[in-house]
Scaffold this active site. Structure first.
Site, PDB file in Angstrom:
ATOM      1  N   ASP A  79      -1.620  -0.657   9.692  1.00 12.18           N
ATOM      2  CA  ASP A  79      -2.690  -1.660   9.732  1.00 12.18           C
ATOM      3  C   ASP A  79      -2.930  -2.270   8.346  1.00 12.18           C
ATOM      4  OD1 ASP A  79      -3.750   0.915   8.964  1.00 12.18           O
ATOM      5  OD2 ASP A  79      -5.775   0.146   9.263  1.00 12.18           O
ATOM      6  N   ASP A 109       0.054  -3.368   0.320  1.00 17.89           N
ATOM      7  CA  ASP A 109      -0.718  -2.317   1.015  1.00 17.89           C
ATOM      8  C   ASP A 109      -0.521  -2.432   2.515  1.00 17.89           C
ATOM      9  OD1 ASP A 109      -2.473  -0.295   1.590  1.00 17.89           O
ATOM     10  OD2 ASP A 109      -4.274  -1.411   1.081  1.00 17.89           O
ATOM     11  N   GLU A 141      -5.784   3.302   9.076  1.00 22.03           N
ATOM     12  CA  GLU A 141      -6.066   3.891   7.764  1.00 22.03           C
ATOM     13  C   GLU A 141      -7.189   3.131   7.091  1.00 22.03           C
ATOM     14  OE1 GLU A 141      -5.957   4.627   3.483  1.00 22.03           O
ATOM     15  OE2 GLU A 141      -5.697   2.720   4.483  1.00 22.03           O
ATOM     16  N   GLU A 142      -7.152   1.799   7.255  1.00 19.02           N
ATOM     17  CA  GLU A 142      -8.126   0.948   6.554  1.00 19.02           C
ATOM     18  C   GLU A 142      -9.539   1.093   7.117  1.00 19.02           C
ATOM     19  OE1 GLU A 142      -7.441  -0.245   3.874  1.00 19.02           O
ATOM     20  OE2 GLU A 142      -5.374  -0.947   3.752  1.00 19.02           O
ATOM     21  N   GLU A 169       1.356   4.472  -0.628  1.00 22.08           N
ATOM     22  CA  GLU A 169       0.293   3.523  -1.010  1.00 22.08           C
ATOM     23  C   GLU A 169       0.637   2.920  -2.372  1.00 22.08           C
ATOM     24  OE1 GLU A 169      -2.410   2.482   0.507  1.00 22.08           O
ATOM     25  OE2 GLU A 169      -2.757   3.913   2.139  1.00 22.08           O
ATOM     26  N   HIS A 357      -6.199  -5.843  -0.668  1.00 22.50           N
ATOM     27  CA  HIS A 357      -7.525  -6.189  -0.136  1.00 22.50           C
ATOM     28  C   HIS A 357      -8.068  -7.468  -0.773  1.00 22.50           C
ATOM     29  CE1 HIS A 357      -8.414  -1.769   1.256  1.00 22.50           C
ATOM     30  NE2 HIS A 357      -7.127  -2.057   1.268  1.00 22.50           N
TER      31      HIS A 357
HETATM   32 ZN    ZN Z   1      -3.245   1.284   2.086  1.00 24.36          ZN
END
Ligand code: ZN
Length: 390
Positions: A79, A109, A141-142, A169, A357
């Site tokens: 995700d 990411d 995960e997010e 990561e 992000h």
């Molecule tokens: Zn990540």
């Protein structure tokens, strides 16, 4: 025998980025694609569906069955965070190459690592593996390592999993052997609504909540003065960071508020128990709110991660990358959960967490290729040569 992957690393990354796997969406389309891409004799494919069936974790493995524990896992989440920032200069779900950077949501990411891990498995002749290689791919995960938690709580054959794993990561290829955990909580104070002209008929919920917020501010400051074990490896923030993050209550100026809800997060150092921190927060709130009814809820938990310096995988990666010092990071990963299954985890992947992000998320092309070389090298030494077993 070296089997050529169907797509080169960058083309596979382009395909993965094109799936909008924002956590609110189902990840079944990308999971199906990955399974189909790797579907051939010698590769075992297993799914670990989410409770509602809309998502799935994947385990794809090759190599001698029954020797699982000695093998190596490469792990990443499928995700991504939403790509709604207005500053995107290109379509976030169409991988672009700009000034030597691969740009797209998930490039760093962490679909870059996923592409490399998938192709590392695709390139292997399963018959030549002395020890198994497994991909451990997760959902959500997010949203707070939900998929990894579900996997750890439901996977039927943990003893068959490799006991060493690289979680890819983005660390700019630093080898990370510890990270903080993350604990999310909410408390809600209940009052009695009334017309503000008749305050004796109501009870204000915001005032006691405000006293609790002030007390939590004092707790935050106290935590900042502590230096728990391992704090030396987190030089920027060498303490458990508490954040009172949201507060909501009241409906109108002329109404006594009957409800106030406060959310907070705490980033714990390795070795700090979540339960103890919940108890501390609970005691702090209790001491401040007085008689008002209130309740606390734990919204989510990602355990901290800690691996001994001399773990074989940590030594191998540090050796390959010329790293001599211990590196810790302040973000949580799936590794905290995997560790609970006895899996020795190292966090190491291409791309920088500082571009994740955000709009125009990017991954240097050169680092992508360097990471690919590293992964192929480690897989060869660990699984083909059996370096860890010797
Ligand atoms: Zn990540």
């Amino acid at each position: 025998v070296h089997v050529a992957p169907a797509l080169d690393d960058a083309e596979l990354l382009r395909r993965l980025v094109a799936f909008d796997t924002t956590s609110r969406n189902s990840n079944l389309p990308i999971a199906d694609y990955i399974c189909e891409y790797l579907d051939r004799p010698g590769i075992r494919i297993a799914r670990n569906p989410s409770p509602d069936g809309r998502k799935t974790n994947l385990v794809l493995a090759a190599g001698p069955a029954g020797l699982g524990s000695g093998g190596l896992a490469l792990s990443g989440h499928m995700d991504v965070v939403p790509a709604e920032e207005p500053d995107w200069k290109t379509d976030p779900f169409t991988l672009a190459t700009v000034d030597g950077q691969l740009v797209g949501r998930g490039a760093a990411d962490m679909k870059g690592f996923l592409a490399l891990a998938i192709n590392a498995l695709a390139a292997l002749d399963p018959g030549r593996l002395r020890l198994p290689l497994a991909l451990l791919l997760t959902y959500d995960e997010e949203l707070g390592t939900l998929g990894a938690r579900h996997f750890v709580e439901t996977w039927a054959e943990p003893e068959e999993l490799p006991k060493s794993a690289i979680i890819g990561e983005p660390t700019s290829l630093a080898v990370v052997r510890m990270h903080k955990g993350y604990l999310k909580m909410r408390f809600e104070v209940t009052g009695q609504a009334a017309h503000s002209g008749y305050p004796h008929l109501g009870t204000n919920a915001i005032e006691p909540a405000a006293r609790a917020i002030v007390a939590l501010g004092d707790l935050r400051a106290a935590l900042e003065r502590e230096r728990p074990a391992h704090s030396e490896h987190f030089p920027d923030v060498p303490y458990a960071a508490l954040n009172v993050a949201t507060v909501a209550g009241g409906v109108a100026i002329n109404v006594i508020p009957d409800r106030c809800r406060v959310e907070l997060g705490v980033r714990l150092l390795p070795g700090m128990a979540s339960k103890a921190m919940v108890d501390t927060v609970r005691a702090t709130v209790r001491g401040a709110v007085g008689d008002a009814p209130w309740a606390i809820t734990v919204l989510g938990e990602s355990p901290a991660m800690l691996l001994p310096e001399d773990a074989p995988l940590h030594r191998m990666l540090c050796g390959a990358l010329g790293q001599t010092e211990t590196v810790g990071v302040s973000f949580a990963t799936d590794a905290g959960w995997f560790q609970a299954l006895g899996i020795a985890c190292v966090v190491c992947g291409p791309g920088s967490i500082t571009t994740a992000h955000r709009a125009n998320e990017h991954l240097p092309v050169s680092e992508f290729h360097r990471a690919g070389q590293l992964i192929r090298d480690v897989v060869r030494r660990w699984c083909v040569d059996g370096a860890a077993a010797r």
